[in-house]
Enzyme design. Structure first.
Site, PDB file in Angstrom:
ATOM      1  N   SER A  21       0.839  -1.217   0.000  1.00 26.15           N
ATOM      2  CA  SER A  21       0.000   0.000   0.000  1.00 26.15           C
ATOM      3  C   SER A  21       0.864   1.254   0.000  1.00 26.15           C
ATOM      4  CB  SER A  21      -0.895   0.033   1.245  1.00 26.15           C
ATOM      5  OG  SER A  21      -1.862  -0.968   1.163  1.00 26.15           O
ATOM      6  N   ARG A 121     -14.415  -6.598 -10.296  1.00 25.74           N
ATOM      7  CA  ARG A 121     -14.477  -5.901  -8.996  1.00 25.74           C
ATOM      8  C   ARG A 121     -15.174  -4.538  -9.108  1.00 25.74           C
ATOM      9  NH1 ARG A 121      -8.722  -6.446  -6.244  1.00 25.74           N
ATOM     10  NH2 ARG A 121      -9.885  -5.548  -4.516  1.00 25.74           N
ATOM     11  N   ASP A 314      -7.114  -7.717   4.982  1.00 25.25           N
ATOM     12  CA  ASP A 314      -6.279  -8.577   4.134  1.00 25.25           C
ATOM     13  C   ASP A 314      -5.718  -9.779   4.896  1.00 25.25           C
ATOM     14  OD1 ASP A 314      -6.762  -6.836   2.059  1.00 25.25           O
ATOM     15  OD2 ASP A 314      -4.897  -5.737   2.296  1.00 25.25           O
TER      16      ASP A 314
HETATM   17  C1  S3P Z   1      -5.661  -1.043   0.140  1.00 29.30           C
HETATM   18  C2  S3P Z   1      -6.844  -0.933   0.816  1.00 29.30           C
HETATM   19  C3  S3P Z   1      -7.696  -2.077   1.144  1.00 29.30           C
HETATM   20  C4  S3P Z   1      -6.917  -3.390   1.051  1.00 29.30           C
HETATM   21  C5  S3P Z   1      -6.111  -3.486  -0.205  1.00 29.30           C
HETATM   22  C6  S3P Z   1      -5.113  -2.343  -0.296  1.00 29.30           C
HETATM   23  C7  S3P Z   1      -4.898   0.189  -0.150  1.00 29.30           C
HETATM   24  O1  S3P Z   1      -8.768  -2.158   0.229  1.00 29.30           O
HETATM   25  O2  S3P Z   1      -7.807  -4.483   1.156  1.00 29.30           O
HETATM   26  O3  S3P Z   1      -5.411  -4.718  -0.252  1.00 29.30           O
HETATM   27  O4  S3P Z   1      -3.717   0.109  -0.520  1.00 29.30           O
HETATM   28  O5  S3P Z   1      -5.478   1.270  -0.011  1.00 29.30           O
HETATM   29  P1  S3P Z   1     -10.045  -1.191   0.308  1.00 29.30           P
HETATM   30  O6  S3P Z   1      -9.628   0.181  -0.035  1.00 29.30           O
HETATM   31  O7  S3P Z   1     -11.018  -1.739  -0.680  1.00 29.30           O
HETATM   32  O8  S3P Z   1     -10.534  -1.315   1.712  1.00 29.30           O
END
Ligand code: S3P
Length: 435
Positions: A21, A121, A314
């Protein structure tokens, strides 16, 4: 296909790859800086490579030293219209953040697409607030699914109360807000990972945080910066559970990001009886980084509430594995979001763990798991989903027979060296098999 055999111990020290992230955000924000961003320990996974490729296609200069995972990113003459479709491949973060970035670049036209999984998605959650800011986006199912076409224009800020707790949506709006007219606020239904906010602050961008509300302002120049990206807690999670459920384990995971919006798994495992410690905490790029030390633990069941879910979304697949090894019932509720990840993770984990003899019931928004079960050997499907493949590899470490995982190569989405690290930590329990 890969075969995992059981082990009684996970011992030693390990560094996990740089946080995925944070790496995506360093690349996106780097593209907006005047002097560029230079980071070490950039995620080696394919998802972040997709982000870099999309930004390069828009005229960004990307210099990468793969031996050290160092990345320098800069857009010396600003972002340009790409000559071809931008392919986010399997990466939801790439697609959603790109949509935010592209929407506010006047006159630029771009089409964003992805692989089969990403095309299934939901994108409406990011398209709707961007359209409310004035963005022109259209595509399949009235903008719900990729491919989506964007015609960039000057946007207006405003206040956006999100329906879904999503850091990707929050970040897309904040990226769009940096170039919009007036202030842009996002109000979240519950806290999600705050890496974007931390990085903006670290880069000196004015930002106001007030509870669940975060506001950015039109920003003409962001200087740039250089720092080390901490290890990915979501990668560390597989080793935390592996060490907890194997009999004679003692593991230290070094330089892991311990941002509290990410470490919900530790709180849940602590309730379940995890023997662990957080040591040597420092800051890197504004993010908390520490050693997570874990020992074998006798776990007991717990209930994970909907409010906890965003902080461990996650990690839920591997938590399901831990629950099969915990005494009593573990119930995970309010995690419907797992159905729209890289695979339907609620279904994928239920099918896979049942096949090894676990007592797991799939509910609409989670699982009810009764432990402790002795898992048997068997076959697991990755469903093309990196986190399902890695969670099932951890299950294989405590199964009585070999666990064969189909399509395990997908681990390279976030953790290309996962099976090498598994070999290092366990010595003996891995074998490549043909079918
Ligand atoms: C992420 C946010 C999460 C996470 C994803 C990475 C990010 O998803 O599940 O693996 O980097 O901002 P969501 O924004 O859908 O909650």
């Amino acid at each position: 296909m890969i075969e995992i055999n059981s082990t009684s111990r996970i011992k030693g020290e390990i560094y996990v790859p740089g946080d995925k992230s944070i790496s995506h955000r360093a690349a996106f924000l780097g593209a907006l800086t005047r002097d560029g961003v230079e980071v070490s320990n950039f995620s080696p996974g394919q998802d972040c490579a997709s982000t870099l490729a999309c930004l390069e296609a828009m005229g960004c200069a990307v210099e990468q030293d793969k031996a050290f995972n160092t990345v320098k990113i800069k857009a010396p003459t600003g972002l340009k219209e790409p000559k071809d479709v931008l392919d986010a491949k399997n990466s939801g973060t790439t697609a959603r953040l790109l949509l935010g970035l592209l929407s506010g670049i006047p006159n630029l036209f771009a089409v964003v697409t992805g692989d089969e999984s990403l095309k299934r998605r939901p994108m409406g959650r990011v398209v709707k607030p961007l359209v409310a800011m004035g963005a022109k986006i259209d595509g399949r199912e009235f903008g719900e699914r990729l491919p989506l076409a964007v015609r960039g224009r000057k946007l207006s800020g405003g206040v956006h109360a999100l329906q879904v707790a999503s850091a990707q949506v929050k970040t897309a709006i904040l990226l769009a807000g940096l170039g919009a007219q007036g202030a842009t606020s996002v109000i979240e239904p519950s806290p999600t990972r705050d890496h974007t906010e931390i990085m903006l602050e670290y880069l000196g961008v004015p930002i106001l945080k007030d509870g669940l509300r975060v506001t950015v302002y039109p920003t003409s120049s962001i200087p740039g910066g250089s720092w080390r990206i901490p290890g990915d807690f979501s990668a560390a999670a597989f080793w935390i559970v592996a060490a907890a459920i194997t009999a004679e384990s003692e593991l230290r995971i070094k330089e892991v990001n311990v941002n509290p919006t990410r470490t919900g798994l530790l709180g849940v495992l602590e309730r379940m009886g995890l023997d662990y410690a957080i040591e040597d905490e420092t800051l890197s790029g504004g993010e908390r980084m520490a050693t997570v030390a874990v020992r074998s633990s006798r776990l007991k069941g717990t209930t994970v509430s909907p409010e906890e879910v965003p902080s461990l979304i996650d990690e839920l697949p591997v938590l399901a594995v831990a629950a099969t090894q915990a005494e009593g019932i573990t119930e995970i509720r309010g995690a419907r979001e797992l159905r729209v990840k890289e695979s339907d993770r609620i279904h994928a984990m239920a099918i896979n763990l049942k096949a090894l003899g676990a007592q797991i019931q799939e509910t609409d928004d989670g699982w009810i798991i009764e432990g402790r079960t002795t898992l048997s050997g068997g076959r697991a499907k990755s469903f093309g989903d990196h986190r399902v493949a890695m969670a099932m590899a951890v299950a294989g470490l405590v199964a009585t027979g070999p666990v064969r995982i189909e399509d395990e190569e997908c681990v390279s989405i976030s953790y290309p060296g996962f099976f090498d690290d598994l070999t290092k930590l366990t010595q003996t329990c891995l074998k490549e098999v043909s079918s």
